[in-house]
Design an enzyme around this catalytic site. Structure first.
Site, short mmCIF file in Angstrom:
data_model
loop_
_atom_site.label_atom_id
_atom_site.label_comp_id
_atom_site.label_asym_id
_atom_site.label_seq_id
_atom_site.Cartn_x
_atom_site.Cartn_y
_atom_site.Cartn_z
N HIS A 97 -15.40 38.34 6.76
CA HIS A 97 -15.85 37.90 5.44
C HIS A 97 -14.89 38.49 4.42
O HIS A 97 -14.81 39.70 4.25
CB HIS A 97 -17.28 38.37 5.17
CG HIS A 97 -18.01 37.56 4.15
ND1 HIS A 97 -17.74 37.67 2.81
CD2 HIS A 97 -18.99 36.63 4.27
CE1 HIS A 97 -18.52 36.83 2.13
NE2 HIS A 97 -19.29 36.19 3.01
N CYS A 146 -41.61 22.40 11.42
CA CYS A 146 -42.12 21.25 12.16
C CYS A 146 -43.04 21.80 13.24
O CYS A 146 -43.58 22.89 13.11
CB CYS A 146 -40.98 20.42 12.75
SG CYS A 146 -39.93 21.32 13.91
#
Length: 610
Positions: A530, A26
């Site tokens: 993780h 944007c």
């Protein structure tokens, strides 16, 4: 700024090019749709030169500022030619996250075209108002047609962005939507048309958004179907022809009227709320915009603004409230620039204030407002008072563009000459209130000395988060971890399906699939855990988190239970990674015992770097 270097660092810190599914931007943000958000090293990403901040929700939003286009083009050049790993499958996201991502991807690219045309029309109104160019002249009419084109052909623009998001044939999608705005079709609908004895509703589809979106979504399904069952030799023309034959009638009969009602209903609901709450609605929206913009949640307002512009040719809530907020940001920043003695802060505040005056507030938000409570209070007060005045005077906007002084002509009304006057007055009120409040309450913040920092952060020791064999990160069969892109740390080959807290702290985030979580320790260490490599593909099967976000934990508390045998049977490596994502602040010392250990053994020590 070295665009290529910045782009390469961003790519590395979001998990590599094969983790990037879609790239967009944007006016200030690089927007990345990622396959696995767990691979983002957010603290390191925020420290990349040129990056003003990072926000992760439906997308990974990297705030760049005015240089965003250069960085976006560099990222595209570095990723477009890179093959995606076959093992990289998209992450399963929540339905709401997918909807937000879809809305942003479809509507965000429309803004430049709509803004350009809208501002041109508002400038023409201003020239007519000042008597410099009559609206009856041929030149005015030609220029007015240029400004009207993006909004009139909005269905076609939407068809392009929707087709790009859904990855279908753009030209066929545009062809299907074009039928709705075809002059002959519009005339036929106005005169009363039927399709196999079924009446077609007389709807003016020009400037409409939702009929086009529904049309392309349906076309995506027909394209998939006919591509699958059309003979290979005939597919090049047979599939598009059959898709058009099915999609267009269904759109004219059902989807078009439904989309029209959705758009009209959305705008009507907002206007109803405005009618009930009056100026309070604008004031409240202006007051919460700092938080909405910071989190990226202002983007879902774009469909309403586009629908309102298409249906009414004006908008009277979001853009006027944004004017109050933008100018209030400028007032606070410029007041700080005037009062502070910190040369770095003075420079940041001055440039951020000028940017906010031009309608771009991200530099002010991330560089000043959100870092200083007094600045945030000043902005909110200025925004609320300015927004209340705007709502009281019923100021309306006539172009979709970030409100600021250069684009103030978007408040020129073809019917109300006072509209622009009240907009300017509101901007002056928002600026003055935030400026003088900041001057009154701003005080320089005391900075901690290096000695204070060392005294506050002694040596930090961490227990093993699991029972098993400790190994160095470089032995992990995943380059994101083995090359320490995510940060320094340690790994464990588990012998038991349990993950424990290695220190006291607070859980920051638990991923939906349960295979990863992050925490902030009481010593200021940011950790991410993780469980396994590529175990995100198990879609949460075999993982049972025992904690939730914002939950305090103590050393040794059970964080996640997982089925170790199920991971191994599914063919995944069950190794557990414990990574310090803000390891640039510390010197990390890992201890690698030869034998298997339990979760009471100390395996890692951190000292703050001086």
């Amino acid at each position: 700024m070295n665009y290529l270097q910045t782009a390469q660092e961003i790519i590395n810190l979001v998990g590599g090019s094969d983790n990037i599914d879609h790239t967009d931007h944007c006016s200030t943000r690089l927007r990345l749709t990622l396959r696995d958000n767990a691979r983002v090293n957010q603290p390191a990403l925020e420290k990349v030169p040129g990056v003003l901040g990072v926000r992760i929700n439906a997308q990974c939003q990297v705030i760049i500022g005015s240089e965003v286009i250069g960085v976006y083009q560099a990222v595209k050049s570095l990723t477009d030619d890179q093959p995606k790993s076959e093992s990289s499958t998209p992450v399963r996201t929540s339905r709401m996250s997918y909807i937000i991502d879809f809305i942003i991807s479809v509507f965000q690219p429309l803004v430049p075209a709509i803004a350009g045309g809208g501002v041109l029309k508002s400038i023409l109104l201003l020239l007519d108002l000042m008597g410099w160019l009559s609206r009856n002249s041929s030149t005015y009419k030609v220029l007015d047609n240029i400004g009207s084109a993006p909004l009139y052909f909005l269905p076609i623009l939407v068809a392009i962005t929707t087709a790009m998001k859904l990855k279908v044939n753009i030209l066929v999608a545009v062809s299907a939507v074009s039928v709705m705005v075809l002059p002959a079709m519009s005339k036929q609908l106005a005169e009363g048309a039927e399709f196999f004895s079924l009446d077609l509703k007389n709807i003016a589809y020009a400037s409409q958004v939702f009929p086009a979106i529904l049309c392309v979504i349906f076309y995506a399904q027909t394209e998939k179907f006919f591509n699958r069952y059309s003979p290979g030799a005939l597919r090049i023309f047979l599939s598009p022809m059959l898709s058009l034959l099915v999609t267009v009638p269904v759109t004219l009969l059902f989807l078009g009227p439904l989309g029209y009602e959705v758009g009209a209903g959305l705008a009507t609901v907002i206007l109803w709320l405005y009618g009930k709450l009056g100026f309070v609605a604008t004031a409240l929206l202006a007051g919460v915009l700092p938080f909405m913009v910071a989190s990226g949640m202002h983007k879902p307002m774009i469909p309403y603004v586009v629908a309102s512009m298409g249906q009414f040719g004006r908008e009277m809530l979001y853009l006027p409230a944004s004017l109050a907020h933008n100018i209030a940001e400028a007032g606070t920043c410029l007041a700080i620039a005037l009062k502070t003695k910190d040369k770095v802060l003075k420079s940041t505040a001055l440039s951020s204030g000028i940017s906010a005056l031009c309608g771009i507030t991200e530099p002010a938000l991330y560089g000043i407002t959100l870092l200083h409570k007094k600045a945030l209070c000043s902005v909110i007060i200025g925004s609320v008072i300015g927004g209340a005045f705007i709502g009281w005077m019923a100021v309306e906007a006539f172009a979709l563009v970030g409100p600021g002084l250069p684009s103030i002509s978007l408040f020129v009304s073809p019917d109300n000459k006072w509209n622009i006057v009240w907009a300017l007055a509101a901007a002056g009120i928002a600026f003055s209130v935030s400026f003088f409040i900041t001057l009154f309450i701003w005080r320089e913040e005391q900075q901690a000395t290096p000695a204070d920092s060392l005294q506050a952060t002694p040596e930090l020791r961490f227990n093993s988060p699991a029972e098993g064999q400790v190994i160095p990160l470089e032995q992990v069969n995943d380059e994101v971890f083995s090359t320490r892109i995510m940060g320094d740390g340690i790994a464990i080959r588990p012998v038991k399906g349990a993950l424990y807290a290695p220190a006291d702290g607070v859980i920051s985030n638990v991923f939906d699939t349960g295979h990863a979580l992050s925490m902030l320790t009481n010593g200021g260490v940011e950790l991410i855990f993780h469980i396994g490599i590529d175990t995100i593909k198990m879609n949460g099967a075999g993982f049972a988190p025992q904690v939730s976000a914002q939950q305090p934990v103590k050393t040794g508390d059970l964080l996640v239970e997982f089925d170790l045998e199920a991971i191994i049977t599914a063919g995944y490596d069950p190794v557990i990674m414990m990574v310090v994502t803000n390891s640039e602040r510390f010197s990390v010392s890992a201890e690698i015992p030869r034998l298997s250990i339990n979760n009471h053994h100390n395996i890692m020590t951190l000292k703050e770097s001086v």
